[in-house]
Write a protein that holds these residues in place. Structure first.
Motif, PDB file in Angstrom:
ATOM      1  N   ALA A  39       0.898  -1.271  -0.049  1.00  0.00           N
ATOM      2  CA  ALA A  39      -0.114  -0.018   0.020  1.00  0.00           C
ATOM      3  C   ALA A  39       0.639   1.342  -0.025  1.00  0.00           C
ATOM      4  N   ARG A  40       1.938   1.323   0.919  1.00  0.00           N
ATOM      5  CA  ARG A  40       2.892   2.353   0.982  1.00  0.00           C
ATOM      6  C   ARG A  40       3.461   2.797  -0.538  1.00  0.00           C
ATOM      7  N   THR A  41       3.765   1.722  -1.227  1.00  0.00           N
ATOM      8  CA  THR A  41       4.455   1.746  -2.641  1.00  0.00           C
ATOM      9  C   THR A  41       3.408   2.526  -3.497  1.00  0.00           C
ATOM     10  N   PHE A  42       2.108   2.094  -3.634  1.00  0.00           N
ATOM     11  CA  PHE A  42       1.336   2.832  -4.446  1.00  0.00           C
ATOM     12  C   PHE A  42       0.847   4.100  -3.893  1.00  0.00           C
ATOM     13  N   ALA A  43       0.857   4.176  -2.622  1.00  0.00           N
ATOM     14  CA  ALA A  43       0.585   5.720  -2.346  1.00  0.00           C
ATOM     15  C   ALA A  43       1.470   6.661  -2.473  1.00  0.00           C
ATOM     16  N   ASP A  44       2.780   6.259  -2.505  1.00  0.00           N
ATOM     17  CA  ASP A  44       3.688   7.039  -2.779  1.00  0.00           C
ATOM     18  C   ASP A  44       3.744   7.364  -4.362  1.00  0.00           C
ATOM     19  N   ARG A  45       3.081   6.628  -5.179  1.00  0.00           N
ATOM     20  CA  ARG A  45       2.915   7.020  -6.779  1.00  0.00           C
ATOM     21  C   ARG A  45       1.809   7.931  -6.876  1.00  0.00           C
ATOM     22  N   ALA A  46       1.248   8.416  -6.100  1.00  0.00           N
ATOM     23  CA  ALA A  46       0.011   9.259  -6.342  1.00  0.00           C
ATOM     24  C   ALA A  46       0.154  10.218  -7.206  1.00  0.00           C
ATOM     25  N   ALA A  47       1.386  10.977  -7.489  1.00  0.00           N
ATOM     26  CA  ALA A  47       1.462  12.002  -8.466  1.00  0.00           C
ATOM     27  C   ALA A  47       1.148  11.558  -9.896  1.00  0.00           C
ATOM     28  N   GLU A  48       1.005  10.257  -9.995  1.00  0.00           N
ATOM     29  CA  GLU A  48       0.950   9.623 -11.397  1.00  0.00           C
ATOM     30  C   GLU A  48      -0.417   9.746 -11.658  1.00  0.00           C
ATOM     31  N   ASP A  49      -1.479   9.508 -10.677  1.00  0.00           N
ATOM     32  CA  ASP A  49      -2.857   9.478 -10.685  1.00  0.00           C
ATOM     33  C   ASP A  49      -3.365  11.137 -11.213  1.00  0.00           C
ATOM     34  N   GLY A  50      -4.308  11.052 -11.864  1.00  0.00           N
ATOM     35  CA  GLY A  50      -5.227  11.995 -12.402  1.00  0.00           C
ATOM     36  C   GLY A  50      -6.314  12.419 -11.195  1.00  0.00           C
ATOM     37  N   PRO A  51      -7.496  13.075 -11.165  1.00  0.00           N
ATOM     38  CA  PRO A  51      -8.337  13.066 -10.218  1.00  0.00           C
ATOM     39  C   PRO A  51      -8.683  11.705  -9.795  1.00  0.00           C
ATOM     40  N   SER A  52      -8.615  11.568  -8.222  1.00  0.00           N
ATOM     41  CA  SER A  52      -8.765  10.095  -7.604  1.00  0.00           C
ATOM     42  C   SER A  52     -10.028  10.235  -6.910  1.00  0.00           C
ATOM     43  N   LEU A  53     -10.561   8.960  -6.579  1.00  0.00           N
ATOM     44  CA  LEU A  53     -11.493   8.614  -5.581  1.00  0.00           C
ATOM     45  C   LEU A  53     -11.071   8.718  -4.326  1.00  0.00           C
ATOM     46  N   ALA A  54      -9.563   8.555  -4.190  1.00  0.00           N
ATOM     47  CA  ALA A  54      -9.109   8.533  -2.772  1.00  0.00           C
ATOM     48  C   ALA A  54      -8.092   9.375  -2.628  1.00  0.00           C
ATOM     49  N   PRO A  55      -8.061  10.835  -2.761  1.00  0.00           N
ATOM     50  CA  PRO A  55      -7.167  11.895  -2.698  1.00  0.00           C
ATOM     51  C   PRO A  55      -6.675  11.737  -1.435  1.00  0.00           C
TER      52      PRO A  55
END
Length: 375
Positions: A244-260
């Motif tokens: 989960a930490r690995t993917f949360a750390d990549r948040a900048a790669e997301d556009g508008p998110s359901l879990a900002p």
């Protein structure tokens, strides 16, 4: 039968003696008796599945987590979907979502629920691209209403509306939205004490994980980790949080998110809560103390939950004074916001402070909490 006994302990359900239980199970297997509600709940926990998945007779024992909500029938002429109506619903949704951490869930339930008959009416006739927009609005409102009920302590209504959100999401064939709603269902099941069911729902949220935005994938992994912690599966819990930490750390790669809201700091906070479940209070204290130094002022309700968890961690470490002071802070926020989730965490704190109940400070805290619970 051993698995049933373990599940019954977690769910606080009394089972008969082994000889009687063996007879009951035999009768279930032979079709001579339909499992009652408690047995159905235990089987769902053991097999990490829903009643429907197990082919159990839901009609004979209505599940609090599987019924559908009943909507009032409007008496006026039905409105039609239009860009203006959708813009109105979207703007109201944003206002409610922004207000919720400040004013608490109980004041918003009537306002949000009052929009659902309108959305239901719009869905009746909407078609083409407009229908997708209406259905998506319905999914967001239903999921949010489920969250509001969860925070007020009503697991039944929380799951009813979250199930409705999943229905909308399924029509859209949107993997991210479906995954987000599945992990919300997992959270509700976990807070209702059904950890095995929660694992199954988290697994469903991750069924198409390669198609998910990073933050949605991270919150679904967090749901899996939390359920494993409740089951005492330390290694599985740690593994899920690391992912989960690995993917949360990549948040900048997301556009508008359901879990900002899903940042690495958020995952660390949730890991601290799981550390409490696994009786590792030192790990929880380090994370929670650090989080409180940078907590956003507008997230008052979640700050209260963080304080309540920190108080429980102090109590597990036998730091009674720190547990009392932090617990009092959390209780004040629980009273202001009406958050049943904070109050439930403070109930866990009381269990850990029971042996010091004769101290003046702890007796005062217990009186405060007793008043809030209506005792």
């Amino acid at each position: 039968m051993d698995a049933m006994a373990d599940a019954a302990d977690r769910l606080c359900i009394d089972l008969p003696a082994p000889s009687s239980l063996k007879t009951q199970v035999s009768m279930f297997e032979n079709g001579r008796r339909i499992p009652g509600q408690d047995y159905q709940t235990i089987f769902c926990e053991v097999y990490h599945s829903s009643r429907t998945d197990l082919g159990l007779c839901v009609e004979s024992a209505p599940s609090q987590l599987e019924s559908l909500p009943r909507l009032p029938t409007p008496q006026s002429l039905s409105p039609k979907a239009s860009p203006g109506v959708l813009d109105y619903l979207k703007s109201v949704f944003v206002q409610h979502a922004n207000a919720e951490p400040l004013v608490g869930s109980r004041f918003l339930v009537p306002a949000v629920q009052s929009q659902m008959p309108l959305i239901e009416e719009l869905c009746k006739d909407a078609d083409g691209p407009m229908r997708d927009d209406v259905v998506r609005v319905g999914a967001r409102y239903s999921e949010f209403l489920g969250w509001l009920h969860q925070d007020t302590g009503d697991s039944r209504e929380a799951m009813l509306w979250t199930n409705r959100a999943l229905d909308y999401a399924s029509e859209l064939a949107d993997p991210a939205l479906s995954s987000y709603v599945f992990q919300r269902r997992s959270n509700i099941a976990a807070e209702a004490g059904q950890a095995g069911y929660a694992v199954g729902l988290a697994n469903a949220a991750l069924r198409e994980e390669r198609k998910l935005p990073n933050q949605v994938r991270a919150v679904a992994l967090r749901a899996r980790a939390n359920a494993h912690a409740m089951l005492g599966h330390d290694d599985d819990c740690r593994r899920a949080f690391d992912e989960a930490r690995t993917f949360a750390d990549r948040a900048a790669e997301d556009g508008p998110s359901l879990a900002p809201y899903c940042s690495v700091a958020y995952i660390d906070m949730e890991a601290a809560n799981s550390a409490l479940q696994l009786h590792r209070p030192e790990d929880a204290v380090r994370t929670l103390e650090a989080s409180l130094t940078r907590w956003p002022a507008e997230q008052q309700r979640d700050r209260g939950l963080c304080l309540a968890r920190l108080a429980t961690a102090y109590a597990q470490m036998e730091d009674v004074e720190a547990a009392y002071k932090t617990g009092q802070e959390a209780a004040a926020i629980a009273q202001a916001t009406g958050s049943a989730r904070i109050l439930a965490e403070l109930g866990r704190l009381q269990v850990h402070l029971a042996r010091w109940s004769k101290l003046v400070e702890i007796a005062e805290l217990n009186r405060t909490l007793g008043t809030m619970k209506g005792n």
